[in-house]
Write a protein that holds these residues in place. Structure first.
Motif, PDB file in Angstrom:
ATOM      1  N   TYR A  17       3.403  12.289 -33.849  1.00  0.00           N
ATOM      2  CA  TYR A  17       2.349  12.093 -33.057  1.00  0.00           C
ATOM      3  C   TYR A  17       1.700  10.702 -33.392  1.00  0.00           C
ATOM      4  N   ASP A  18       1.237  10.742 -34.616  1.00  0.00           N
ATOM      5  CA  ASP A  18       0.707   9.693 -35.227  1.00  0.00           C
ATOM      6  C   ASP A  18       1.573   8.195 -35.293  1.00  0.00           C
ATOM      7  N   GLU A  41       0.863   4.974 -33.389  1.00  0.00           N
ATOM      8  CA  GLU A  41       0.903   3.485 -34.068  1.00  0.00           C
ATOM      9  C   GLU A  41       2.140   2.705 -33.778  1.00  0.00           C
ATOM     10  N   THR A  42       3.061   3.102 -33.080  1.00  0.00           N
ATOM     11  CA  THR A  42       3.969   2.350 -32.536  1.00  0.00           C
ATOM     12  C   THR A  42       3.404   1.546 -31.049  1.00  0.00           C
ATOM     13  N   LEU A  43       2.684   2.600 -30.167  1.00  0.00           N
ATOM     14  CA  LEU A  43       2.180   2.059 -29.079  1.00  0.00           C
ATOM     15  C   LEU A  43       1.195   1.014 -29.351  1.00  0.00           C
ATOM     16  N   ASN A  67      -0.536  -4.772 -28.916  1.00  0.00           N
ATOM     17  CA  ASN A  67      -1.082  -5.822 -29.476  1.00  0.00           C
ATOM     18  C   ASN A  67      -0.337  -7.086 -29.522  1.00  0.00           C
ATOM     19  N   PRO A  68      -0.782  -7.886 -28.939  1.00  0.00           N
ATOM     20  CA  PRO A  68       0.089  -9.095 -28.589  1.00  0.00           C
ATOM     21  C   PRO A  68       0.415  -9.803 -29.982  1.00  0.00           C
ATOM     22  N   TYR A  69      -0.702  -9.892 -30.764  1.00  0.00           N
ATOM     23  CA  TYR A  69      -0.539 -10.504 -32.294  1.00  0.00           C
ATOM     24  C   TYR A  69       0.511  -9.811 -33.170  1.00  0.00           C
TER      25      TYR A  69
END
Length: 89
Positions: free
Chosen positions: A47-48, A52-54, A59-61
Motif C-alpha cells: 500500500y505504501d 508513493e507511486t501515485l 507531481n509534475p516535477y
C-alpha cells in the motif's frame, strides 16, 4: 495477481490471508453478495509503495525527472558507477 475470496471464507481464515498478502505480495479481493461492498486487502508495504507511486505520478516535477531519466536510458546516455561502501558496513 489478485486472489478473490468470499467474505465468509476470508473471515474464517483471516490470519492465513493476512500472511498470504504479506508474504506473497498478493492483493486479495474480498467479495460480498453486494458488489458495492467488495474490498481489496494488501500488505501495508505494498500500500505504501502504491501511494508513493501515485504521489510521483501526480507531481509534475517528479514525473518530469522520471521521464528524463527514462529517455537517458533509452538513448544510452548513462554512466555506470561502482558502489561506494561506507566504513563499518
Amino acid at each position: 495477481m489478485v486472489t478473490a475470496i468470499a467474505y465468509s471464507n476470508f473471515r474464517k481464515e483471516l490470519k492465513s490471508y493476512m500472511r498470504k498478502a504479506n508474504e506473497d505480495a498478493d492483493a486479495i479481493l474480498v467479495t460480498n453478495s453486494d458488489p458495492k461492498d467488495n474490498i481489496v486487502v494488501m500488505s501495508a508495504s505494498d500500500y505504501d509503495s502504491l501511494m508513493e507511486t501515485l504521489h510521483i505520478y501526480e507531481n509534475p516535477y517528479l514525473m518530469d525527472k522520471v521521464q528524463r531519466g527514462l529517455a537517458q536510458v533509452k538513448s544510452r546516455q548513462t554512466i555506470r558507477h561502482d558502489l561506494i561502501e561506507q566504513e563499518g558496513e
